[in-house]
Motif scaffolding. Structure first.
Motif, PDB file in Angstrom:
ATOM      1  N   ARG A 137      88.336  54.935  19.304  1.00  0.00           N
ATOM      2  CA  ARG A 137      88.668  53.839  18.392  1.00  0.00           C
ATOM      3  C   ARG A 137      89.674  52.883  19.047  1.00  0.00           C
ATOM      4  NH1 ARG A 137      88.761  52.323  12.863  1.00  0.00           N
ATOM      5  NH2 ARG A 137      89.569  50.184  12.966  1.00  0.00           N
ATOM      6  N   GLU A 138      90.655  53.420  19.757  1.00  0.00           N
ATOM      7  CA  GLU A 138      91.632  52.579  20.455  1.00  0.00           C
ATOM      8  C   GLU A 138      90.941  51.669  21.474  1.00  0.00           C
ATOM      9  OE1 GLU A 138      95.594  53.046  23.348  1.00  0.00           O
ATOM     10  OE2 GLU A 138      94.392  54.807  22.777  1.00  0.00           O
ATOM     11  N   PRO A 153      83.504  49.863  14.105  1.00  0.00           N
ATOM     12  CA  PRO A 153      83.895  51.145  14.691  1.00  0.00           C
ATOM     13  C   PRO A 153      83.276  52.345  13.983  1.00  0.00           C
ATOM     14  CG  PRO A 153      85.805  49.719  14.427  1.00  0.00           C
ATOM     15  CD  PRO A 153      84.677  49.044  13.716  1.00  0.00           C
ATOM     16  N   ALA A 154      83.135  52.277  12.672  1.00  0.00           N
ATOM     17  CA  ALA A 154      82.599  53.412  11.920  1.00  0.00           C
ATOM     18  C   ALA A 154      81.177  53.735  12.365  1.00  0.00           C
ATOM     19  CB  ALA A 154      82.639  53.119  10.421  1.00  0.00           C
ATOM     20  N   LEU A 178      87.737  50.690  21.459  1.00  0.00           N
ATOM     21  CA  LEU A 178      86.911  49.701  20.765  1.00  0.00           C
ATOM     22  C   LEU A 178      87.753  48.526  20.284  1.00  0.00           C
ATOM     23  CD1 LEU A 178      84.606  52.053  18.637  1.00  0.00           C
ATOM     24  CD2 LEU A 178      84.020  50.871  20.766  1.00  0.00           C
ATOM     25  N   ASP A 179      88.886  48.826  19.668  1.00  0.00           N
ATOM     26  CA  ASP A 179      89.766  47.764  19.172  1.00  0.00           C
ATOM     27  C   ASP A 179      90.255  46.879  20.320  1.00  0.00           C
ATOM     28  OD1 ASP A 179      89.462  48.733  16.612  1.00  0.00           O
ATOM     29  OD2 ASP A 179      91.360  49.850  16.606  1.00  0.00           O
ATOM     30  N   LEU A 235      81.397  55.381  15.945  1.00  0.00           N
ATOM     31  CA  LEU A 235      81.983  56.721  15.903  1.00  0.00           C
ATOM     32  C   LEU A 235      81.070  57.721  15.218  1.00  0.00           C
ATOM     33  CD1 LEU A 235      85.688  55.789  15.034  1.00  0.00           C
ATOM     34  CD2 LEU A 235      84.697  56.300  17.276  1.00  0.00           C
ATOM     35  N   LYS A 247      87.567  61.018  18.800  1.00  0.00           N
ATOM     36  CA  LYS A 247      87.241  59.718  18.220  1.00  0.00           C
ATOM     37  C   LYS A 247      88.437  58.776  18.147  1.00  0.00           C
ATOM     38  CE  LYS A 247      83.235  61.275  15.571  1.00  0.00           C
ATOM     39  NZ  LYS A 247      82.588  61.331  14.229  1.00  0.00           N
TER      40      LYS A 247
END
Length: 227
Positions: free
Chosen positions: A113-114, A84-85, A116-117, A88, A109
Motif C-alpha cells: 500500500r505504501e 489500492p483495495a 502504491l500511494d 491488494l 499488504k
C-alpha cells in the motif's frame, strides 16, 4: 356368435438417444438428451466456480490458461483504476513483492500500500497496457506478462525528493506472478529505471555531452582508486 376381440396395443417404447450418442451438456450446467425437449439441471455440476476457487484448484499443478487470462484482466483493471483495495485483494496476506522502482522488498499488504500511494502520487495518470502474455511456466503455478505503461510526472517522487517535472514518459516492463489459493503470493516487476530517469531528465541521454562527462569522471575516479 363370438365377438372378435381387438388385440391390446403394446405400450409405446420410450424414446432414447441412439447408442453412442451422449447427452449434450450446456455451459450452464444443464443436460439435454437428444429426442427430449426438456432441460434438467445436472446435480453433479453446480454453478461455475469462482475465479478464486479455480485458482485454488491450480495452485499445486499447471495453471489453467483461461483462469490466468481472467486474472490478468482483473490485475490490469485494478492498477488502471488506481484503487489500492482492488490491487491488494488480488494478493495473499503474506505477499512478497520486488519492484525495480522500489528500494526494498515489500512484505505484506501494508508495504505494498505504501508503494502504491508513492507511485500514484507522482504519476496520477499511470496506465498499463498488456503487450504479450500471459506466458505460463511449466514447472509450477507461475505466469509472466509483458506490458507497456504511460504516465505524466505530476507529483513529487519522495523518496528520493524529485519534484514534479510535468514530463510524459513511456516504458515497458515484465510481471512475474507466483500464485497460491487464487492470488499472487510472490510478485516480481522488472523495469528499466535508467530509461525512466533519462526521460524525466534525471540522467543524461545516451550520447549526450552530459553523459560523456559523467563517463569521463567515472573513469578518472577509477584510475585514482587503483593508484
Amino acid at each position: 356368435m363370438r365377438t372378435k376381440q381387438t388385440p391390446a396395443r403394446p405400450p409405446t417404447p420410450r424414446r432414447r438417444h441412439s447408442p453412442g450418442t451422449p447427452p449434450h451438456i450446456t455451459n450452464r450446467g444443464h443436460v439435454i438428451t437428444p429426442g427430449h425437449s426438456t432441460i434438467t439441471p445436472d446435480k453433479t455440476d453446480p454453478s461455475p466456480p469462482s475465479l478464486e476457487s479455480r485458482g485454488e484448484q491450480t495452485s499445486a499443478q499447471k495453471l489453467d490458461p483461461a483462469w490466468v487470462d481472467e486474472f490478468a484482466e482483473l490485475w490490469g483493471n485494478a492498477w488502471n483504476a488506481h484503487d489500492p483495495a482492488q490491487v491488494l485483494e488480488l494478493l495473499t496476506d503474506d505477499i512478497v513483492y520486488d519492484d525495480s522502482a522500489w528500494p526494498k522488498t515489500m512484505r505484506g499488504k501494508a508495504d505494498v500500500r505504501e508503494f502504491l500511494d508513492h507511485g500514484w502520487r507522482a504519476f496520477p495518470d499511470l496506465t498499463f497496457e498488456l503487450i504479450a502474455g500471459p506466458h505460463i511456466a511449466g514447472d509450477g503455478p507461475r505466469a509472466a506478462y509483458w506490458w507497456k505503461a504511460t504516465a505524466t510526472h505530476q507529483g513529487p517522487i519522495d523518496p528520493p525528493g524529485i519534484p514534479a517535472t510535468g514530463k510524459q514518459i513511456e516504458f515497458d516492463g515484465v510481471d512475474i506472478h507466483d500464485y497460491r489459493d487464487g492470488k499472487i503470493a510472490k510478485l516480481r516487476i522488472i523495469v528499466n529505471m535508467n530509461d525512466i530517469a533519462t526521460q524525466l531528465g534525471i540522467l543524461p541521454g545516451p550520447g549526450s555531452t552530459a553523459e560523456k562527462i559523467m563517463v569521463g569522471m567515472h573513469k578518472l575516479r577509477s584510475r585514482h582508486t587503483r593508484s
